[in-house]
Design an enzyme around this catalytic site. Structure first.
Site, PDB file in Angstrom:
ATOM      1  N   ASP A 177       0.843  -1.198   0.000  1.00  0.00           N
ATOM      2  CA  ASP A 177       0.000   0.000   0.000  1.00  0.00           C
ATOM      3  C   ASP A 177       0.880   1.251   0.000  1.00  0.00           C
ATOM      4  O   ASP A 177       0.650   2.197  -0.756  1.00  0.00           O
ATOM      5  CB  ASP A 177      -0.920   0.013   1.226  1.00  0.00           C
ATOM      6  CG  ASP A 177      -2.189  -0.789   1.001  1.00  0.00           C
ATOM      7  OD1 ASP A 177      -2.626  -0.892  -0.152  1.00  0.00           O
ATOM      8  OD2 ASP A 177      -2.743  -1.310   1.980  1.00  0.00           O
ATOM      9  N   ASP A 178       1.886   1.264   0.867  1.00  0.00           N
ATOM     10  CA  ASP A 178       2.756   2.436   0.936  1.00  0.00           C
ATOM     11  C   ASP A 178       3.602   2.573  -0.315  1.00  0.00           C
ATOM     12  O   ASP A 178       3.782   3.670  -0.851  1.00  0.00           O
ATOM     13  CB  ASP A 178       3.656   2.349   2.169  1.00  0.00           C
ATOM     14  CG  ASP A 178       2.873   2.548   3.461  1.00  0.00           C
ATOM     15  OD1 ASP A 178       1.635   2.634   3.387  1.00  0.00           O
ATOM     16  OD2 ASP A 178       3.484   2.622   4.535  1.00  0.00           O
TER      17      ASP A 178
END
Length: 442
Positions: A177-178
């Site tokens: 996600d990051d």
């Protein structure tokens, strides 16, 4: 006089939610872009999952989630029902007034709203549109839904994590996600630069799953060059070069460093450790002198790398007897001054409260949130000498900037703002409003 920021004057219309997309727009806001987050209270899962990130003493609601407010600082928030005719008209007007549109829904969502790339171009021909779906907007799986851990699995990362002969271990945090968020921010920057040079916009189609492919390291090369399948051939080395009692394998780090471990330091608490690594005989000899040239270190079995690897357990025990008498930060300084690679193991408390380097680089900047008060959030990990990149706005309250955006940017008459709350355009009919919404309408 305040310095300008790199993306000052760039307006980004933000349809992102949960983590990957909002992480992208968070950094665009840090760089100075005006980020307008479009929300609807029934849909933004990030606001509804505050959980244990809600600070103590605060009731969990749309505005108090710590993770949400960290992920969405530097933004404005508007609430708009884009499925209503009136809401859709206002969104189209906002698209025409924006430089970039970014979203991380599955590929069909914006098209179902009548806001696919072709329609966006009709509203603003040079629009930069960044989509951050799990599989991209083309191909047989383009409509599949995903999130970080799922994308990590299909990209190969989950398989590579774990012990040989055991089930895949997965990852502790949704790193994809990051990482996907950083790719999303890079996509917006690339599109804006291209538009500034050519005058043309474009659709930048990012696949979160494919972004994970780039993180597989040499596993892909092992297949393309050596025609070997993915494998977990040995025990992950962890802090030490290899686990005592296991075969010495050429893993991702290789048998190239000893000592290489995390060693206990004084006073022996849960987080009192220092990592020390010697990648050459010269570095080893420097460490020996730093330890006071003890008799055990002069043994022939420690004279070269093979010997130290073969007697790693005994060597680590002797080194730890020395490190356990010293504070981890003082030990780090002594090792670094002597030319021995070493660093303290740091908890969140260490990084925020005690690390002088992070303090010097202003890594945790306090922002005053209207609900949560003064809280420190992670700042940009890079420095721009001419156009500072800093957190400048706390995470927005839901719909906090409806009046500012709709009246000041779009020129909406105030009475239309008021009627939009009455007819469900700006807030669901029947759902209690926050006091600041009523103040906005006075």
């Amino acid at each position: 006089m305040a310095l300008p920021r790199a993306l000052q004057g760039v307006r980004v219309l933000d349809f992102t939610w949960v983590r990957a997309g909002p992480w992208a727009t968070r950094w665009l806001g840090t760089l100075g872009a005006e980020v307008i987050k479009v929300e609807w209270p029934e849909n933004e899962r990030g606001r509804q999952s505050g959980g244990n990130t809600t600070p103590r003493g605060h009731e969990q609601d749309f505005n108090t989630g710590g993770n949400f407010n960290d992920t969405n600082c530097n933004k404005l928030s508007i609430t708009l029902n884009v499925r209503s005719p009136r809401g859709k008209d206002l969104i189209r007007r906002l698209v025409a007034a924006s430089d970039a549109v970014i979203e991380n829904f599955s590929s069909r969502v914006l098209r179902s709203w009548g806001l696919g790339y072709e329609e966006l171009c009709k509203l603003r021909p040079d629009i930069v549109y960044v989509s951050m779906s799990g599989f991209g907007h083309t191909g047989r799986h383009h409509h599949y839904k995903t999130f970080g851990p799922v994308a990590q699995a299909i990209s190969g990362l989950t398989f590579l994590s774990g012990l040989p002969g055991k089930p895949p271990a997965g990852w502790g945090w949704s790193y994809l996600d990051d990482t996907g968020g950083l790719y999303g921010a890079m996509g917006v920057l690339t599109g804006i630069y291209h538009r500034n040079v050519t005058g043309e916009g474009q659709h930048i189609d990012l696949s979160q799953m494919i972004a994970g492919i780039t993180l597989n390291g040499p596993a892909i090369l092992d297949h393309t060059v050596n025609h070997r399948p993915s494998r977990r051939a040995g025990f992950p080395p962890g802090n030490s070069t290899h686990w005592p009692g296991t075969p010495l394998l050429d893993n991702y780090r290789g048998p190239q460093a000893a000592p290489h471990n995390a060693y206990r330091t004084h006073p022996g608490g849960y987080n009192d450790w220092c990592v020390i690594a010697c990648f050459s005989n010269e570095e080893w000899q420097r460490l020996v002198q730093l330890m006071g040239a003890p008799a055990w270190a002069a043994s022939a079995e420690y004279a070269d790398l093979d010997g130290r690897l073969g007697h790693q357990k005994e060597m680590d025990r002797e080194i730890e007897a020395w490190t356990s008498t010293q504070d981890k930060y003082e030990l780090t300084k002594r090792c670094q001054d002597a030319g021995v690679p070493a660093m303290p193991v740091q908890s969140s408390e260490d990084r925020v409260e005690h690390d002088p380097q992070l303090r010097h680089r202003d890594m945790y900047r306090a922002l005053d949130h209207p609900e949560l008060g003064l809280k420190r959030l992670q700042n940009a990990p890079f420095k721009l000498s001419a156009t500072p990149a800093v957190n400048h706005r706390p995470g927005p309250l839901i719909g906090q900037h409806n009046r500012q955006v709709l009246e000041d940017i779009l020129g909406l008459p105030h009475e239309d703002l008021v009627s939009g709350y009455d007819d469900g355009t700006f807030w669901p009919v029947g759902r209690p409003r926050y006091p600041y919404m009523d103040e906005m309408m006075e």
